[in-house]
Enzyme design. Structure first.
Site, PDB file in Angstrom:
ATOM      1  N   LYS A  31       0.546  26.306   7.115  1.00  0.00           N
ATOM      2  CA  LYS A  31       0.619  25.636   5.809  1.00  0.00           C
ATOM      3  C   LYS A  31       0.354  26.631   4.682  1.00  0.00           C
ATOM      4  O   LYS A  31       1.019  26.620   3.643  1.00  0.00           O
ATOM      5  CB  LYS A  31      -0.456  24.548   5.733  1.00  0.00           C
ATOM      6  CG  LYS A  31       0.032  23.142   5.979  1.00  0.00           C
ATOM      7  CD  LYS A  31      -1.093  22.220   5.546  1.00  0.00           C
ATOM      8  CE  LYS A  31      -0.896  20.794   5.883  1.00  0.00           C
ATOM      9  NZ  LYS A  31      -2.012  19.962   5.456  1.00  0.00           N
ATOM     10  N   THR A 117     -10.248   9.326  -2.089  1.00  0.00           N
ATOM     11  CA  THR A 117     -10.673   7.932  -2.250  1.00  0.00           C
ATOM     12  C   THR A 117     -11.834   7.681  -1.295  1.00  0.00           C
ATOM     13  O   THR A 117     -11.656   7.685  -0.083  1.00  0.00           O
ATOM     14  CB  THR A 117      -9.501   6.985  -1.960  1.00  0.00           C
ATOM     15  OG1 THR A 117      -8.437   7.338  -2.848  1.00  0.00           O
ATOM     16  CG2 THR A 117      -9.879   5.536  -2.199  1.00  0.00           C
ATOM     17  N   GLU A 154       3.688   8.768  -4.230  1.00  0.00           N
ATOM     18  CA  GLU A 154       4.549   9.715  -3.546  1.00  0.00           C
ATOM     19  C   GLU A 154       5.967   9.535  -4.074  1.00  0.00           C
ATOM     20  O   GLU A 154       6.410   8.410  -4.296  1.00  0.00           O
ATOM     21  CB  GLU A 154       4.502   9.485  -2.037  1.00  0.00           C
ATOM     22  CG  GLU A 154       3.167   9.903  -1.468  1.00  0.00           C
ATOM     23  CD  GLU A 154       3.102   9.761   0.038  1.00  0.00           C
ATOM     24  OE1 GLU A 154       4.162   9.744   0.687  1.00  0.00           O
ATOM     25  OE2 GLU A 154       1.985   9.666   0.553  1.00  0.00           O
ATOM     26  N   GLY A 268       3.948  -0.177   2.715  1.00  0.00           N
ATOM     27  CA  GLY A 268       3.540   0.711   3.806  1.00  0.00           C
ATOM     28  C   GLY A 268       2.856   1.895   3.169  1.00  0.00           C
ATOM     29  O   GLY A 268       2.374   1.797   2.039  1.00  0.00           O
ATOM     30  N   CYS A 271      -1.929   4.388   1.696  1.00  0.00           N
ATOM     31  CA  CYS A 271      -2.977   4.030   0.733  1.00  0.00           C
ATOM     32  C   CYS A 271      -3.377   2.558   0.724  1.00  0.00           C
ATOM     33  O   CYS A 271      -4.552   2.235   0.848  1.00  0.00           O
ATOM     34  CB  CYS A 271      -2.527   4.418  -0.663  1.00  0.00           C
ATOM     35  SG  CYS A 271      -2.128   6.150  -0.783  1.00  0.00           S
TER      36      CYS A 271
HETATM   37  C1  UGA Z   1       0.018   3.921  -4.278  1.00  0.00           C
HETATM   38  C2  UGA Z   1      -0.276   3.608  -5.746  1.00  0.00           C
HETATM   39  O1  UGA Z   1       0.896   3.091  -6.391  1.00  0.00           O
HETATM   40  C3  UGA Z   1      -0.735   4.866  -6.474  1.00  0.00           C
HETATM   41  O2  UGA Z   1      -1.098   4.537  -7.823  1.00  0.00           O
HETATM   42  C4  UGA Z   1      -1.952   5.450  -5.743  1.00  0.00           C
HETATM   43  O3  UGA Z   1      -2.365   6.662  -6.340  1.00  0.00           O
HETATM   44  C5  UGA Z   1      -1.577   5.729  -4.296  1.00  0.00           C
HETATM   45  O4  UGA Z   1      -1.139   4.510  -3.674  1.00  0.00           O
HETATM   46  C6  UGA Z   1      -2.800   6.269  -3.580  1.00  0.00           C
HETATM   47  O5  UGA Z   1      -3.818   5.585  -3.546  1.00  0.00           O
HETATM   48  O6  UGA Z   1      -2.768   7.414  -3.133  1.00  0.00           O
HETATM   49  P1  UGA Z   1       2.122   5.028  -3.000  1.00  0.00           P
HETATM   50  O7  UGA Z   1       1.487   4.493  -1.755  1.00  0.00           O
HETATM   51  O8  UGA Z   1       2.580   6.433  -3.043  1.00  0.00           O
HETATM   52  O9  UGA Z   1       1.113   4.843  -4.245  1.00  0.00           O
HETATM   53  O10 UGA Z   1       3.409   4.169  -3.274  1.00  0.00           O
HETATM   54  P2  UGA Z   1       3.822   2.892  -4.122  1.00  0.00           P
HETATM   55  O11 UGA Z   1       4.947   3.267  -5.001  1.00  0.00           O
HETATM   56  O12 UGA Z   1       2.660   2.239  -4.752  1.00  0.00           O
HETATM   57  O13 UGA Z   1       4.411   1.956  -2.972  1.00  0.00           O
HETATM   58  C7  UGA Z   1       3.590   1.491  -1.903  1.00  0.00           C
HETATM   59  C8  UGA Z   1       4.365   0.541  -1.032  1.00  0.00           C
HETATM   60  O14 UGA Z   1       4.591  -0.700  -1.699  1.00  0.00           O
HETATM   61  C9  UGA Z   1       5.755   1.035  -0.606  1.00  0.00           C
HETATM   62  O15 UGA Z   1       5.934   0.785   0.774  1.00  0.00           O
HETATM   63  C10 UGA Z   1       6.712   0.199  -1.425  1.00  0.00           C
HETATM   64  O16 UGA Z   1       7.943   0.002  -0.775  1.00  0.00           O
HETATM   65  C11 UGA Z   1       5.939  -1.113  -1.529  1.00  0.00           C
HETATM   66  N1  UGA Z   1       6.337  -1.928  -2.708  1.00  0.00           N
HETATM   67  C12 UGA Z   1       6.175  -1.464  -3.975  1.00  0.00           C
HETATM   68  C13 UGA Z   1       6.849  -3.197  -2.489  1.00  0.00           C
HETATM   69  O17 UGA Z   1       6.987  -3.667  -1.332  1.00  0.00           O
HETATM   70  N2  UGA Z   1       7.209  -3.961  -3.568  1.00  0.00           N
HETATM   71  C14 UGA Z   1       7.057  -3.513  -4.863  1.00  0.00           C
HETATM   72  O18 UGA Z   1       7.399  -4.270  -5.806  1.00  0.00           O
HETATM   73  C15 UGA Z   1       6.535  -2.236  -5.054  1.00  0.00           C
END
Ligand code: UGA
Length: 450
Positions: A31, A117, A154, A268, A271
């Site tokens: 890495k 976290t 992400e 999924g 987080c």
């Molecule tokens: C999430 C949070 O959005 C971030 O603010 C936080 O920093 C991060 O976790 C963390 O704690 O590290 P992330 O897991 O990268 O970010 O992705 P998201 O864009 O939040 O999506 C999470 C999941 O929710 C995905 O599987 C997405 O498909 C799903 N999702 C999102 C839905 O099923 N419906 C929606 O309307 C939005």
């Protein structure tokens, strides 16, 4: 910067981009070599460019020498993983290892900015853990902890860091907090080179525990909002309403907002489930039952089973059925497979005797799940399939040639697990469209007459 995972690498590259001198600590030699060449060990849009620019400008470097990195720095960011243990509580072993590793190198007061976290209260715990490792309780006085929860997503992590909705900083030591505020000024003022003149970013100053709670509250709210949308989708299926239009109609209310109301296969990634589990476990420690969060988790799990049930309803028997899965990553814009709904659903289908072929624009294999055959494109994945399942809403899927796809499939079921396709387009191509809480397109008497 201790930890070169998603968060650590993005934060290191972005802090270098806004003008700071950053040294990333990484113990894995492969890495390390990759990072030193300006290549992140994972796919994240815009990150490699920042890594290369930072390295070339001499503001960003990587080392395996943690002690020297800490001794030569004014602040140390901690960005290590805190995955969920089987009991739902976060695994703190990486944090413990950091405490032990930094302890011998603390000769003067030092600020630790925690981005991992951690359970509420862990910021305070860090000072004691470092002192414990140093074998000297006075060392605790040298440790200044500032909690700086991260809200990076992400796929858009670089832009989320550079243009955040807010920066949250929490400390019990005002001077330490002020120093980290200074560090963030280019982001708060949106004054770093290349910034496009956006409005100033709000800063939330809090005490240590409150900042830690803000992180959890934000994530569990977003997750609960998704489960809320999925519950409404169930109602829509029962009564014959359309959840997409309901979400649009509800989301225009500024008190609610349109985002994270997307019904489908649920969340999924690494987080939301982890943070909900941590909150539920935390509640349990105090004899409180977090019923709303438990329900949000349950609904999310049910959405994955819903996919299997929808296929069963139409195919009647999955034994020997061929299913093509479009999308493997847990969301678009990343190659991350952690807790991916698509991979989970594939596993459930395979358990019932189905054969699963898949295509994903960036994922080439599913480590540990060799039963999923990953193909080079959507058409090869769909060849001979009895049903096609869209598990990730990659924008590329919107432009697929659906007639060509239908020409190679054996069956006509298309389950859009992300409600991302235009039902009329895929129906036109000869598929039977099935979404989540979506009303069948109104190609009824009116269209036929036209
Ligand atoms: C999430 C949070 O959005 C971030 O603010 C936080 O920093 C991060 O976790 C963390 O704690 O590290 P992330 O897991 O990268 O970010 O992705 P998201 O864009 O939040 O999506 C999470 C999941 O929710 C995905 O599987 C997405 O498909 C799903 N999702 C999102 C839905 O099923 N419906 C929606 O309307 C939005």
């Amino acid at each position: 910067m201790i930890g070169s995972g998603y968060v650590g690498t993005v934060v290191a590259a972005c802090l270098a981009h806004i003008g700071h001198k950053v040294v990333g600590v990484e113990s894995d030699s492969a890495k390390l070599a990759s990072l030193a060449r300006g290549k992140a060990p994972f796919f994240e849009q815009g990150l490699d460019e920042l890594l290369r620019a930072g390295t070339e400008a001499g503001r960003l470097s990587f080392t395996s020498d943690l002690g020297r990195a800490v001794e030569e720095s004014e602040l140390t960011f901690i960005c290590v993983g805190t995955p969920a243990r089987p009991d739902g509580k976060p695994d703190m072993s990486a944090m413990e290892a950091v405490a032990a590793a930094v302890a011998p190198h603390l000769k003067r007061p030092h600020i630790f900015v925690n981005k991992s976290t951690v359970p509420v209260g862990a910021g305070r715990w860090l000072s004691s853990a470092v002192a414990e490792a140093a074998g000297n309780h006075r060392v605790a006085q040298l440790v200044r902890v500032v909690s700086n929860p991260e809200f990076l997503r992400e796929g858009t992590a670089v832009s989320d860091f550079l243009h955040p909705d807010r920066v949250v900083l929490g400390a019990d030591d005002a001077a330490a907090l002020d120093e980290v505020v200074e560090l963030y000024q280019p982001v708060l003022q949106q004054s770093f080179p290349g910034s496009d003149g956006r409005a100033q970013v709000p800063l939330v100053r809090a005490d240590l525990m409150t900042a830690e709670m803000i992180k959890y509250a934000a994530n569990v709210f977003l997750a609960t909002k998704i489960s809320f949308a999925n519950e409404i989708a169930r109602f829509c299926e029962l009564v014959g309403a359309d959840v997409q239009t309901v979400a649009a109609g509800v989301g225009l209310d500024q008190r609610i907002g349109p985002r994270f109301l997307g019904a489908g296969l649920g969340w999924g990634g690494s987080c939301f489930t982890k943070d909900l589990s941590a909150m539920i476990a935390l509640a349990g420690e105090y004899g409180y039952q977090a019923r709303l969060l438990e329900a949000a988790m349950g609904i999310n799990a049910d959405q994955r089973q819903l996919a299997v049930e929808k296929l069963l309803r139409r195919l009647k028997n999955l034994r020997g059925a061929r299913v093509a899965l479009l999308g493997l990553s847990y969301k678009p814009g990343t190659d991350d497979l952690r807790d991916s709904p698509g991979v989970d659903i594939a596993g459930r289908l395979i358990e019932r005797g189905a054969f699963v072929t898949a295509y994903d624009p960036v994922v080439r294999e599913v480590p540990g799940e060799e039963r999923i055959r990953v193909m080079a494109d959507a058409y090869s994945a769909a060849a001979g399939a009895d049903a096609v399942v869209v598990a990730t809403e990659w924008p590329q899927f919107l432009d697929l040639d659906w007639r060509r796809l239908r020409a190679v499939t054996a069956g006509d079921l298309l389950f859009d697990g992300r409600n991302c396709l235009d039902p009329a387009v895929v129906q036109e191509a000869g598929f039977v469209y099935e979404g989540v809480g979506r009303r069948a397109p109104l190609r009824l008497a009116r269209d036929r007459a036209a």
